[in-house]
Design a protein around this motif. Structure first.
Motif, PDB file in Angstrom:
ATOM      1  N   CYS A 197       0.915  -1.314  -0.029  1.00  0.00           N
ATOM      2  CA  CYS A 197       0.124   0.051   0.077  1.00  0.00           C
ATOM      3  C   CYS A 197       1.000   1.247  -0.195  1.00  0.00           C
ATOM      4  CB  CYS A 197      -0.822  -0.174   1.185  1.00  0.00           C
ATOM      5  SG  CYS A 197      -2.232   1.232   0.924  1.00  0.00           S
ATOM      6  N   CYS A 204      -2.850  -2.475  -5.469  1.00  0.00           N
ATOM      7  CA  CYS A 204      -4.115  -3.040  -5.046  1.00  0.00           C
ATOM      8  C   CYS A 204      -4.315  -4.148  -5.600  1.00  0.00           C
ATOM      9  CB  CYS A 204      -5.130  -1.996  -5.429  1.00  0.00           C
ATOM     10  SG  CYS A 204      -4.643  -0.356  -4.695  1.00  0.00           S
ATOM     11  N   CYS A 207      -3.196  -6.964  -3.267  1.00  0.00           N
ATOM     12  CA  CYS A 207      -3.381  -6.417  -1.986  1.00  0.00           C
ATOM     13  C   CYS A 207      -4.254  -7.506  -1.319  1.00  0.00           C
ATOM     14  CB  CYS A 207      -3.991  -4.934  -1.784  1.00  0.00           C
ATOM     15  SG  CYS A 207      -4.514  -4.768   0.035  1.00  0.00           S
TER      16      CYS A 207
HETATM   17  S1  SF4 Z   1      -6.463  -2.054  -1.819  1.00  0.00           S
HETATM   18 FE1  SF4 Z   1      -4.824  -2.620  -0.409  1.00  0.00          FE
HETATM   19  S2  SF4 Z   1      -3.018  -1.687  -1.527  1.00  0.00           S
HETATM   20 FE2  SF4 Z   1      -4.888  -0.702  -2.300  1.00  0.00          FE
HETATM   21  S3  SF4 Z   1      -5.223   1.300  -1.300  1.00  0.00           S
HETATM   22 FE3  SF4 Z   1      -6.525  -0.419  -0.427  1.00  0.00          FE
HETATM   23  S4  SF4 Z   1      -5.312  -1.317   1.213  1.00  0.00           S
HETATM   24 FE4  SF4 Z   1      -3.889  -0.268   0.008  1.00  0.00          FE
END
Ligand code: SF4
Length: 360
Positions: A197, A204, A207
């Motif tokens: 992140c 993402c 993620c």
């Molecule tokens: S999906 Fe995961 S990497 Fe993307 S903004 Fe949200 S927490 Fe961060």
């Protein structure tokens, strides 16, 4: 509604912990639960990148393997092992706190976050990290990485420079914390912020909690967190002089209360004119006509500053004795270039020392 939220949190915990199990970086402080080792790593990691910390941490633990060893060591030895890591107040605080732990807590770090926070240099974040990672206590952590992850997952759009918003994020960090595996969970949150992140271009697609992240759902990831006080780096100049005579260089020990208190540095000025004036006075004092030559330039960051360091060199006659005090400066000493590795220098001055050592 609240039940759905609690269920979402449970899913988040499960996904994040599973991801951490197979994606955690193998870092030296992750191979131990020794509270002292965890504490040292957490202090070193404040404001400093993991890759930079690893060799310092390893050397530190070899030299000061226990709180007692650290408490009994002279401050000069402690500073020498911190030299180059920056923010030297952290080393002095570690040393002070180690003495208190030996005196008040029989050499064992307390488990309770309130007790931990009474020690010098340990704030709410560090207390939470030690209590959860070393003792598996239910204590949340909130650092820059956790702020970013939680503000994105929950789409917290308020200004994080406001205390109210930070309090809200602390509450979220507490609400997201499971009853067990708290140390792993806190480390997993920080790891996600550090390796997936990212502030710009978060990954993402890889993620583990993307399906639960509100910022991702709205495709607004880079908008979180919002910080109205994000400062631009200010530029500053500094002028350093390598004054040489008879195989020695003039070094100054910084006063304790200074930013680099206790460390040795080449003399420096904030303006070129001031350096030229002092150089001319020094030449008059020792009867020299030495000229200044620019040797190198470096840039380094310190808090909100980007500092350009211009390094000059001047060779005084060999008749200048090692006992010769320059401009009556009691903190200055002529040090043989070959002995420089024995002295603790801050990182930019260490680079200068490395460069001039090539000449000998
Ligand atoms: S999906 Fe995961 S990497 Fe993307 S903004 Fe949200 S927490 Fe961060």
């Amino acid at each position: 509604m609240r039940n759905t939220w609690l269920q979402t949190i449970k899913t988040f915990q499960k996904k994040l912990l599973e991801w951490f199990k197979s994606n955690a970086r193998d870092l030296p402080w992750r191979r131990t639960h020794d509270p002292y080792h965890i504490w040292v790593s957490e202090i070193m990691l404040q404001q400093t990148q993991v890759d930079t910390v690893i060799p310092y941490y390893t050397r530190w633990i070899n030299r000061f393997p226990a709180v007692q060893t650290l408490a009994q060591s002279p401050v000069s030895e402690v500073m020498k092992h911190w030299a180059g890591l920056g923010y030297y107040r952290r080393a002095r605080m570690l040393h002070e706190a180690a003495k208190t732990i030996c005196k008040k807590y029989a050499g064992v770090l307390p488990q309770d976050t309130d007790e931990l926070r009474k020690l010098p240099g340990i704030g709410r974040y560090t207390a939470g990290a030690i209590a959860s990672i070393a003792y598996n206590q239910k204590a949340p952590v909130l650092d820059g990485n956790v702020i970013r992850v939680l503000s994105r997952v929950e789409a917290v759009s308020n200004d994080i420079s406001q205390l109210k918003t930070l309090n809200r994020l602390w509450q979220l960090a507490e609400a997201y914390l499971p009853d067990e595996n708290t140390g792993d969970f806190n480390q997993a949150l920080m790891e996600l912020g550090a390796t997936v992140c990212f502030p710009e271009n978060p990954r993402c697609g890889t993620c583990p909690v993307a399906s639960l992240c509100k910022a991702h759902r709205f495709k607004k990831e880079p908008s979180f967190p919002f910080n109205s006080r994000r400062e631009k780096l200010l530029k500053k100049n500094s002028f350093t002089l390598v004054l040489r005579a008879n195989g020695r260089v003039l070094m100054r020990r910084q006063p304790t209360e200074a930013r680099w208190g206790g460390l040795w540095m080449f003399p420096y000025w904030e303006s070129r004119e001031a350096m030229l004036q002092d150089h001319s006075l020094i030449c008059t004092e020792v009867g020299s006509t030495a000229k200044l030559k620019q040797r190198m330039s470096l840039t380094h960051g310190f808090t909100k500053y980007r500092i350009k360091l211009s390094v000059y060199e001047s060779r005084l006659p060999d008749k200048v004795k090692s006992t010769h005090s320059i401009l009556g400066d009691k903190n200055a000493r002529w040090i043989p270039v070959a002995h420089l590795p024995k002295y603790a220098l801050p990182s930019p001055h260490q680079k200068i020392a490395d460069e001039i050592s090539k000449d000998v």
